[in-house]
Design a protein around this motif. Structure first.
Motif, PDB file in Angstrom:
ATOM      1  N   ALA A  79       9.745 -23.338 -33.785  1.00  0.00           N
ATOM      2  CA  ALA A  79      10.992 -23.023 -33.393  1.00  0.00           C
ATOM      3  C   ALA A  79      11.892 -22.671 -34.894  1.00  0.00           C
ATOM      4  CB  ALA A  79      11.492 -24.205 -33.210  1.00  0.00           C
ATOM      5  N   VAL A  80      11.667 -23.297 -35.863  1.00  0.00           N
ATOM      6  CA  VAL A  80      12.158 -22.867 -37.774  1.00  0.00           C
ATOM      7  C   VAL A  80      11.831 -21.852 -38.198  1.00  0.00           C
ATOM      8  CG1 VAL A  80      11.508 -23.631 -40.247  1.00  0.00           C
ATOM      9  CG2 VAL A  80      11.425 -25.699 -38.506  1.00  0.00           C
ATOM     10  N   LYS A  81      10.305 -21.310 -37.802  1.00  0.00           N
ATOM     11  CA  LYS A  81      10.379 -19.807 -37.807  1.00  0.00           C
ATOM     12  C   LYS A  81      11.345 -18.882 -37.036  1.00  0.00           C
ATOM     13  CE  LYS A  81       4.903 -20.691 -38.924  1.00  0.00           C
ATOM     14  NZ  LYS A  81       4.340 -19.693 -38.568  1.00  0.00           N
ATOM     15  N   SER A  82      12.057 -18.925 -36.163  1.00  0.00           N
ATOM     16  CA  SER A  82      12.434 -18.374 -35.607  1.00  0.00           C
ATOM     17  C   SER A  82      14.088 -18.319 -36.057  1.00  0.00           C
ATOM     18  CB  SER A  82      12.541 -18.454 -33.558  1.00  0.00           C
ATOM     19  OG  SER A  82      13.380 -19.577 -33.514  1.00  0.00           O
ATOM     20  N   GLY A  83      14.295 -19.702 -36.217  1.00  0.00           N
ATOM     21  CA  GLY A  83      15.215 -19.784 -36.940  1.00  0.00           C
ATOM     22  C   GLY A  83      16.820 -20.159 -36.266  1.00  0.00           C
ATOM     23  N   ASP A  84      16.096 -21.150 -34.506  1.00  0.00           N
ATOM     24  CA  ASP A  84      16.498 -21.198 -33.347  1.00  0.00           C
ATOM     25  C   ASP A  84      17.329 -22.569 -33.875  1.00  0.00           C
ATOM     26  OD1 ASP A  84      17.716 -21.601 -31.352  1.00  0.00           O
ATOM     27  OD2 ASP A  84      16.422 -20.498 -29.753  1.00  0.00           O
ATOM     28  N   HIS A  85      18.145 -22.908 -34.119  1.00  0.00           N
ATOM     29  CA  HIS A  85      18.387 -24.101 -34.533  1.00  0.00           C
ATOM     30  C   HIS A  85      18.731 -25.408 -33.155  1.00  0.00           C
ATOM     31  CE1 HIS A  85      21.497 -23.273 -38.026  1.00  0.00           C
ATOM     32  NE2 HIS A  85      19.801 -23.234 -38.217  1.00  0.00           N
ATOM     33  N   LEU A  86      19.631 -24.337 -31.675  1.00  0.00           N
ATOM     34  CA  LEU A  86      18.683 -25.263 -30.709  1.00  0.00           C
ATOM     35  C   LEU A  86      17.636 -25.859 -30.522  1.00  0.00           C
ATOM     36  CD1 LEU A  86      21.160 -26.769 -28.729  1.00  0.00           C
ATOM     37  CD2 LEU A  86      20.479 -24.482 -27.491  1.00  0.00           C
ATOM     38  N   ALA A  87      16.280 -24.595 -30.551  1.00  0.00           N
ATOM     39  CA  ALA A  87      15.161 -25.312 -30.332  1.00  0.00           C
ATOM     40  C   ALA A  87      14.393 -25.944 -31.023  1.00  0.00           C
ATOM     41  CB  ALA A  87      14.128 -23.664 -30.144  1.00  0.00           C
ATOM     42  N   MET A  88      15.380 -25.909 -32.543  1.00  0.00           N
ATOM     43  CA  MET A  88      14.642 -26.749 -33.554  1.00  0.00           C
ATOM     44  C   MET A  88      14.983 -27.964 -33.709  1.00  0.00           C
ATOM     45  SD  MET A  88      15.495 -24.103 -36.872  1.00  0.00           S
ATOM     46  CE  MET A  88      15.404 -25.547 -37.504  1.00  0.00           C
ATOM     47  N   SER A  89      15.893 -28.933 -33.012  1.00  0.00           N
ATOM     48  CA  SER A  89      16.359 -29.909 -32.877  1.00  0.00           C
ATOM     49  C   SER A  89      16.011 -30.624 -31.526  1.00  0.00           C
ATOM     50  CB  SER A  89      18.255 -30.082 -32.739  1.00  0.00           C
ATOM     51  OG  SER A  89      18.519 -29.503 -30.886  1.00  0.00           O
ATOM     52  N   GLU A  90      15.357 -29.588 -30.358  1.00  0.00           N
ATOM     53  CA  GLU A  90      14.993 -29.884 -29.414  1.00  0.00           C
ATOM     54  C   GLU A  90      13.331 -30.273 -29.661  1.00  0.00           C
ATOM     55  OE1 GLU A  90      13.890 -30.998 -25.355  1.00  0.00           O
ATOM     56  OE2 GLU A  90      15.600 -30.712 -26.049  1.00  0.00           O
ATOM     57  N   THR A  91      12.755 -29.181 -30.656  1.00  0.00           N
ATOM     58  CA  THR A  91      11.281 -29.170 -30.605  1.00  0.00           C
ATOM     59  C   THR A  91      11.197 -30.698 -31.892  1.00  0.00           C
ATOM     60  OG1 THR A  91      11.696 -27.414 -32.429  1.00  0.00           O
ATOM     61  CG2 THR A  91      10.325 -27.013 -30.266  1.00  0.00           C
ATOM     62  N   ASN A  92      12.153 -30.738 -32.835  1.00  0.00           N
ATOM     63  CA  ASN A  92      12.002 -31.479 -33.466  1.00  0.00           C
ATOM     64  C   ASN A  92      11.789 -33.236 -32.147  1.00  0.00           C
ATOM     65  OD1 ASN A  92      12.879 -33.393 -36.247  1.00  0.00           O
ATOM     66  ND2 ASN A  92      14.607 -33.974 -35.029  1.00  0.00           N
TER      67      ASN A  92
END
Length: 239
Positions: free
Chosen positions: A124-137
């Protein structure tokens, strides 16, 4: 007949589409805190009656993402900056306790789950998608919490993580724009290793530092973007 069944199904599940869309818009800050959510306007937007819209708003209210005012209008829940120090203090305690328990009680299956969630976060970090980053975090930290075998602490922790997702979104934006710090990836890996090694004290310290980094970067974001001073309370030093 099939068309009638499909129509009925669509009507019965219509709230889910409204809920999913509004939840994404709120968490990603496309709908900023304080935005008025008028049922009639939303009904027109989604081309639905007000009933599924009302149901979606009720469910979002249950997640503290929207609030109903005394005049019965509904708005996107404000981010209460004044209470942020108390929020982050509670997050620190929950994060440390769940991570300590995971280091003590984890199984090999738990380690696989935590590692998988970490890989998903890195993607998700590599994708730069903040919503995906917060969900996977969130999923990474909940995998740790589940490894701690205390459903009460895990439930409390999950609610705090959900309440902080919009702030985490700002945190990610600040780090990417300023390059001051890093996107939690290295800290996640260190936490995973501490849990793997069953090093309870190290896991505790890393969890504490993890919260402190989030706090400091969010405060920096607020100072950069808003003139209101945010009162700070020092997190208790991990022992």
């Amino acid at each position: 007949m099939d068309d009638i069944v499909e129509t009925r199904r669509a009507k019965g599940s219509g709230w889910k589409s409204v809920y999913d869309t509004l939840r994404t818009d709120i968490l990603s800050l496309r709908l900023p805190p304080g935005t008025l959510l008028d049922e009639t306007t939303l009904s027109e937007r989604f081309d639905m009656s007000r009933s599924p819209v009302r149901e979606a708003l009720i469910r979002l209210s249950g997640e503290d993402l929207v609030v109903t005012l005394p005049n019965r209008s509904t708005i996107v829940a404000p981010i209460e900056i004044a209470t942020f120090p108390k929020y982050v203090e509670a997050l620190d305690i929950a994060q440390r306790m769940n991570t300590r328990l995971a280091a003590e009680l984890r199984t090999d299956l738990d380690l696989k789950s935590i590692a998988r969630c970490q890989r998903e976060f890195e993607a998700a970090v590599k994708s730069g998608d903040h919503l995906a980053m917060s969900e996977t975090n969130k999923q990474f930290h909940m995998a740790i919490a589940h490894a701690g075998r205390n459903p009460y602490l895990a439930s409390f922790y999950e609610r705090l993580l959900d309440q902080g997702r919009r702030m985490l979104h700002m945190h990610f934006e600040f780090l990417e724009r300023t390059h001051e710090g890093y996107l939690l990836t290295d800290e996640h890996n260190l936490m995973l290793e501490a849990v793997r090694e069953k090093d309870v004290e190290k896991a505790d310290l890393l969890a504490h530092d993890h919260t402190r980094q989030f706090r400091d970067n969010f405060i920096n974001f607020m100072k950069e973007n808003y003139t209101t001073d945010v009162p700070l309370r020092q997190l208790r030093t991990a022992t």
